[in-house]
Design an enzyme around this catalytic site. Structure first.
Site, PDB file in Angstrom:
ATOM      1  N   LEU A  72       0.830  -1.195   0.000  1.00 44.98           N
ATOM      2  CA  LEU A  72       0.000   0.000   0.000  1.00 44.98           C
ATOM      3  C   LEU A  72       0.867   1.249   0.000  1.00 44.98           C
ATOM      4  O   LEU A  72       1.798   1.378   0.821  1.00 44.98           O
ATOM      5  CB  LEU A  72      -0.906   0.016   1.239  1.00 44.98           C
ATOM      6  CG  LEU A  72      -1.888  -1.150   1.394  1.00 44.98           C
ATOM      7  CD1 LEU A  72      -2.251  -1.336   2.846  1.00 44.98           C
ATOM      8  CD2 LEU A  72      -3.134  -0.913   0.561  1.00 44.98           C
ATOM      9  N   ASP A  73       0.583   2.164  -0.904  1.00 39.69           N
ATOM     10  CA  ASP A  73       1.196   3.479  -0.845  1.00 39.69           C
ATOM     11  C   ASP A  73       0.606   4.233   0.358  1.00 39.69           C
ATOM     12  O   ASP A  73      -0.483   3.898   0.829  1.00 39.69           O
ATOM     13  CB  ASP A  73       0.909   4.231  -2.153  1.00 39.69           C
ATOM     14  CG  ASP A  73       1.395   5.660  -2.115  1.00 39.69           C
ATOM     15  OD1 ASP A  73       2.557   5.867  -1.727  1.00 39.69           O
ATOM     16  OD2 ASP A  73       0.612   6.557  -2.460  1.00 39.69           O
ATOM     17  N   LYS A  74       1.301   5.236   0.839  1.00 43.35           N
ATOM     18  CA  LYS A  74       0.798   5.985   2.007  1.00 43.35           C
ATOM     19  C   LYS A  74      -0.054   7.185   1.584  1.00 43.35           C
ATOM     20  O   LYS A  74      -1.267   7.189   1.751  1.00 43.35           O
ATOM     21  CB  LYS A  74       1.967   6.450   2.880  1.00 43.35           C
ATOM     22  CG  LYS A  74       1.543   7.409   4.013  1.00 43.35           C
ATOM     23  CD  LYS A  74       2.754   7.875   4.808  1.00 43.35           C
ATOM     24  CE  LYS A  74       2.392   9.008   5.740  1.00 43.35           C
ATOM     25  NZ  LYS A  74       2.186  10.298   5.052  1.00 43.35           N
TER      26      LYS A  74
END
Length: 625
Positions: A307-309
């Site tokens: 997951l990207d932030k």
């Protein structure tokens, strides 16, 4: 693409569909029925035969197309032209839609290229000259003004500026740049002017490497062989052997053709697409866009979710998350003076402060004089005759409360600012990118599904990244990553035997989204490049949809296996046994094979409404976890 070629691509399937519909009209004895059905059968069958032959010659691989060609020939020989046309159309449309999706994906370079300005301002011949960015060389001195993109990688030698590096890091907050700081191609100068010396230009820049990584990932990403094709490698030779044996033992061509008619892979061809169409329709009602069956198949096997932030786990926009007052002052005074001093600034921090004070009703008339924005520090202005300064620790302070406030808020990954009135520090405010309300629930649901690792990949500062990771309880946090480093981590998980899903929203996520086994874009907030680089888009930006669609994808592949095993294999094997013994005629054989197709469609249709009770079970598992 030429006009003629575009017309051919769209006209061919349209003609086939119209032709088949005409052939199904009541009154099959009309004179035009035979040529229409024959045309559809010949056109679609010819294309499928050509592609199947290429697969055999070039890849040494037998596809489901071989079975389709055999069944078309068998149906035509026995006079079942409509059945032959239907099989040809279904197979052709599936392959056509797949190719259209791939063609659209290859357009994803457009947004990357737009980040690089066409023109640059360079110091040439004793003066500033506008030149083509293609002519920029290492050692050139370039000038970048507010609102302009940075055309190369280099080091600042003069000036200060606030640079938006979201294209590379995904971080929404601008980064202050001054002498000695690095700058990168594709980033945007928002405030201030700077001069820098070029260290890398063209394809050697960080952005150039990203473009190369996107291209390489697109070209080398192995296409998942369709389940029907994998099965056809074994089923096709078996059917041919059975038909040949029947002909050899009985010398009865009708009996042999009955075997081929029953073995017509309608149920096999329908097994996957009908289930995929039903599941795609199901998730579409939830606000999820799926580009094809490969995405569903890959998603069902995922073991690691990355997951990207910024913009994925968080909202991607700085918000005022905390305010405090020092020395007995009121928090409303701190917010009032901060908002007033920032009223003439368009910096994202200033906008966030004003939005918060307006929402809280902390707003009244004030008089602003001598506004000044100090790049890298903050702002100052006279508010109602008082000197107000809002900025970071560079403003200088000796207040213990202020020191503790900065240390605490920066430890949580927030941007901390102090508010001074006539030299007296009256309080502080903190801004941060808020975690999505449903993020922790989504990661918990992923674990309830048995996902082995939930990982955060971000270009953000490690402090902010780890603080966010603790809030949502991810298994691993990798921070300070450039796009090619995200890509390398994805490939590392894949080499370890994991099937990886990548969820992101930014340009910096594109290489990882493409390289992952299944790329998932946060659709509403995501860039066009992120959406084009992905197989799935969460159009509503709801992370809780992620575990739901994984559950649906697993159910979909279970239905596909049911369709193939029970209806495409067992059903047909029974019919083939009856055909070999001469107990049924070709007409009865056609009925049996059509019945198998109907069962496949009915079984797949159950996916249209799948997910109600299962969603409740998933949520209960999440609560237990």
């Amino acid at each position: 693409m030429s006009f003629v070629k575009r017309m051919w691509i769209w006209l061919l399937p349209l003609v086939m569909i119209v032709g088949l519909l005409l052939s199904l009209l009541p009154g099959s004895d009309h004179w035009f029925i035979f040529p229409v059905a024959f045309y559809v059968m010949l056109l679609g069958g010819g294309i499928i035969a050509y592609r199947s032959l290429l697969a055999i010659l070039e890849q040494r691989r037998i596809t489901a197309g071989v079975l389709v060609v055999i069944s078309i020939v068998g149906c035509a020989y026995l006079g079942f032209y409509k059945a032959a046309a239907l099989v040809a159309l279904m197979m052709f449309l599936g392959e056509w839609l797949e190719e259209r999706t791939l063609a659209k994906t290859r357009q994803s370079f457009r947004e990357l290229m737009e980040l690089v300005p066409e023109k640059s301002v360079a110091w040439r011949n004793g003066q500033w000259e506008e030149i083509s960015t293609n002519d920029v060389r290492v050692g050139d001195r370039l000038l970048v003004k507010p609102g302009q993109g940075i055309p190369a990688d280099g080091v600042v030698v003069k000036g200060t500026a606030a640079v938006n590096e979201a294209a590379l890091t995904g971080e929404s907050m601008p980064v202050d740049k001054s002498t000695g700081d690095p700058v990168w191609q594709g980033t945007m100068n928002q405030f201030g002017s700077l001069e820098f010396l070029v260290e890398k230009a063209g394809s050697a820049t960080t952005m150039g490497k990203i473009i190369e990584a996107v291209y390489h990932a697109q070209e080398t990403k192995g296409s998942t062989q369709r389940l029907a094709d994998r099965f056809a490698q074994y089923f096709t030779p078996l059917i041919l052997a059975i038909a040949g044996g029947t002909w050899y033992l009985t010398d009865d061509l009708i009996r042999t053709m009955t075997v081929l008619v029953i073995a017509c892979p309608c149920a096999l061809v329908l097994a996957t697409p009908t289930a995929i169409v039903a599941s795609v329709g199901n998730v579409a009602k939830r606000g999820v866009l799926v580009k094809g069956g490969k995405a569903i198949e890959a998603l069902s096997q995922v073991t690691v979710v990355c997951l990207d932030k910024t913009g994925t786990l968080t909202y991607g926009k700085p918000r005022l998350v905390h305010a405090t007052a020092f020395k007995g002052r009121e928090i409303s005074d701190v917010l009032y003076y901060a908002s007033a001093a920032e009223s003439h600034s368009e910096h994202p921090i200033a906008v966030s402060i004003r939005e918060y004070t307006e929402q809280e009703g902390i707003h009244s008339a004030f008089q602003i004089e001598d506004f000044q924005q100090v790049i890298g520090t903050g702002v100052q202005a006279k508010v109602n005759g008082k000197l107000v300064q809002v900025g970071n620790g560079r403003l200088g302070f000796e207040d213990v409360e202020a020191h503790l406030f900065l240390k605490e808020q920066e430890g949580m990954g927030h941007t901390a600012l102090l508010v001074f009135v006539d030299g007296d520090c009256i309080g502080g405010i903190a801004l941060g990118d808020q975690v999505r309300a449903e993020a922790a629930r989504a990661t918990g649901s992923l674990r309830a599904l048995g996902i082995s690792k939930v990982v955060m990949l971000t270009g953000d500062h490690p402090t902010a990244a780890h603080f966010t990771g603790e809030q949502i309880s991810v298994d691993e946090v990798h921070a300070g990553l450039l796009p090619q480093e995200k890509l390398a981590l994805i490939q590392s998980y894949q080499r370890s035997g994991h099937v990886v899903a990548m969820v992101g929203d930014g340009i910096n996520d594109a290489p990882a989204l493409i390289a992952a086994d299944v790329g998932i874009a946060m659709g509403a907030a995501g860039t066009d490049l992120a959406i084009e680089s992905s197989e799935i888009a969460l159009m509503g930006d709801k992370l809780t949809l992620l575990p739901e669609i994984i559950e649906i994808s697993r159910r979909t592949m279970f239905i596909v296996r049911q369709n193939i095993l029970y209806f495409a294999v067992l059903f047909n094997l029974v019919g083939i046994g009856l055909a070999m013994t001469g107990l049924i005629s070709p007409v009865v054989g056609a009925i049996i094979h059509n019945a198998a197709s109907l069962f496949v469609v009915a079984n797949s249709a159950r996916l249209l409404h799948y997910g109600g009770q299962e969603k409740e079970k998933l949520m209960s598992k999440t609560m237990e976890a």
